[in-house]
Motif scaffolding. Sequence first.
Motif, PDB file in Angstrom:
ATOM      1  N   ILE A 140      -5.732 -11.595 -13.563  1.00 15.25           N
ATOM      2  CA  ILE A 140      -5.932 -10.731 -12.393  1.00 15.25           C
ATOM      3  C   ILE A 140      -4.586 -10.228 -11.881  1.00 15.25           C
ATOM      4  N   GLY A 141      -3.599 -11.116 -11.817  1.00 15.24           N
ATOM      5  CA  GLY A 141      -2.265 -10.710 -11.377  1.00 15.24           C
ATOM      6  C   GLY A 141      -1.665  -9.647 -12.268  1.00 15.24           C
ATOM      7  N   LEU A 142      -1.829  -9.788 -13.581  1.00 16.71           N
ATOM      8  CA  LEU A 142      -1.300  -8.795 -14.521  1.00 16.71           C
ATOM      9  C   LEU A 142      -2.034  -7.470 -14.358  1.00 16.71           C
ATOM     10  N   ALA A 143      -3.356  -7.530 -14.160  1.00 18.52           N
ATOM     11  CA  ALA A 143      -4.128  -6.307 -13.949  1.00 18.52           C
ATOM     12  C   ALA A 143      -3.672  -5.581 -12.686  1.00 18.52           C
ATOM     13  N   PHE A 144      -3.417  -6.340 -11.618  1.00 15.06           N
ATOM     14  CA  PHE A 144      -2.913  -5.739 -10.379  1.00 15.06           C
ATOM     15  C   PHE A 144      -1.536  -5.106 -10.584  1.00 15.06           C
ATOM     16  N   SER A 145      -0.695  -5.732 -11.415  1.00 11.74           N
ATOM     17  CA  SER A 145       0.637  -5.175 -11.666  1.00 11.74           C
ATOM     18  C   SER A 145       0.534  -3.835 -12.389  1.00 11.74           C
ATOM     19  N   TYR A 146      -0.495  -3.665 -13.231  1.00 18.62           N
ATOM     20  CA  TYR A 146      -0.722  -2.363 -13.878  1.00 18.62           C
ATOM     21  C   TYR A 146      -1.222  -1.340 -12.863  1.00 18.62           C
ATOM     22  N   LEU A 147      -2.143  -1.782 -12.019  1.00 22.05           N
ATOM     23  CA  LEU A 147      -2.764  -0.894 -11.043  1.00 22.05           C
ATOM     24  C   LEU A 147      -1.750  -0.394 -10.014  1.00 22.05           C
ATOM     25  N   ALA A 148      -0.718  -1.186  -9.747  1.00 21.13           N
ATOM     26  CA  ALA A 148       0.276  -0.830  -8.728  1.00 21.13           C
ATOM     27  C   ALA A 148       0.948   0.507  -9.005  1.00 21.13           C
ATOM     28  N   ALA A 149       1.061   0.870 -10.279  1.00 16.75           N
ATOM     29  CA  ALA A 149       1.723   2.121 -10.638  1.00 16.75           C
ATOM     30  C   ALA A 149       0.883   3.346 -10.279  1.00 16.75           C
ATOM     31  N   TYR A 150      -0.406   3.164 -10.067  1.00 18.77           N
ATOM     32  CA  TYR A 150      -1.306   4.304  -9.884  1.00 18.77           C
ATOM     33  C   TYR A 150      -1.882   4.407  -8.473  1.00 18.77           C
ATOM     34  N   VAL A 151      -1.583   3.438  -7.625  1.00 24.21           N
ATOM     35  CA  VAL A 151      -2.100   3.447  -6.258  1.00 24.21           C
ATOM     36  C   VAL A 151      -0.914   3.533  -5.296  1.00 24.21           C
ATOM     37  N   SER A 152      -0.914   4.533  -4.458  1.00 23.91           N
ATOM     38  CA  SER A 152       0.182   4.705  -3.504  1.00 23.91           C
ATOM     39  C   SER A 152       0.247   3.522  -2.546  1.00 23.91           C
TER      40      SER A 152
END
Length: 380
Positions: free
Chosen positions: A28-40
């Motif tokens: 989940i943490g790794l998935a959030f780290s990917y998502l961080a690049a696309y969410v302001s």
Amino acid sequence: MTSSSPAKSAKTNLFTRIVWVLNIFALIGLAFSYLAAYVSPRTIWWLALFGLGYEFMLVINLIFVAYWALTRNRKLWFSLIFVLIGIGKIFGIIQFNPESADEKTLAEQGHVKVMSWNVRLFDLYNWFHNNETRHNIFNFLKEESPGIICFQEFYSTDRKKPDYRNADTVHHYLNSKYSHIEYTVTLRKTDHWGIATFSKYPIVKKQAVHFAKKGGNIFIMSDIKIGKDTIRVFNTHLESIHFGWNSYKFIENLNNDDIQQDEFSGGITILRQLKKAFVKRATQVEILHDSIDASPYPVLICGDFNDTPSSYTYEILSDDLEDAYKLSGHGLGKTYSGPFPSFRIDYIFHDSKIKSKGFRTIHENLSDHYPVSCMIKIDN
């Protein structure tokens, strides 16, 4: 013997379940780290924390991959697939490009050397406790001799003190006839703090965008004529975290049991500072991106972004532009050498009309940032 086997098996199964639960949290943490690049961060600011922690999340998941592989458990595929989904982000922190031709050869082929460096005010406040640091900085610049250099955290004075008249000294050491200097803070009408671009090629137009009305961060646009071509060079310094002395000491002492400190209060203070910086940078990079899109010339972007390759800031710019480090850099890309964990936060970007080779991160301990450079050529 037989009676202990079921108990041993139960313990093994319990341990495996615990490891799997921890693995799920890591996924989940790794998935959030990917998502961080696309969410302001203006929308969900805390996701940016996971982007900042991408390298840590990556290592944790690789450990789980190794564990499941050693135990011959098919669960290894979960972390392995998640790691492979973000394989491109790995190459934002480490590169294995072959060495380019030497700079002299590239210069003979028509390439121009570009450098970007947060020079930390030329060690104005003697952070290194070494009175030779400023002199060493200028000797280094003379040796490197870039055709174009972008400074962040630039300082100079109008006072008749040669050790502080940095604008004049840069011109002298680099033999650069042209400069674009924009100040964000001036004290005593003589001492100036800001950002600067120096060039051995004519600067035919200068523009500046201040993110705040007074002080703060900025980017400047310098239209530079190289031969028959003109490029627009963006030099920017995006929002810093602005950790104070107390915050740095708090981080340094986290693993020191001999020093008592309020970890909850200190942690909350740091989170507030991070949130403020994340949100401000999100706005700043969008303004910068709009100006890049509006450029009538091929663009080159140099700067201290204060953000990592897993950030919203990086994604906004890399979506349209080339990262010179990815094209020709090699080794670990970290550019920050200060007391906070080291990250790659200093960049050279350019559009497809410009080609770059020979990217270097130069590990000179003359600032809390390493200078970065590459050789560029306009693609006709």
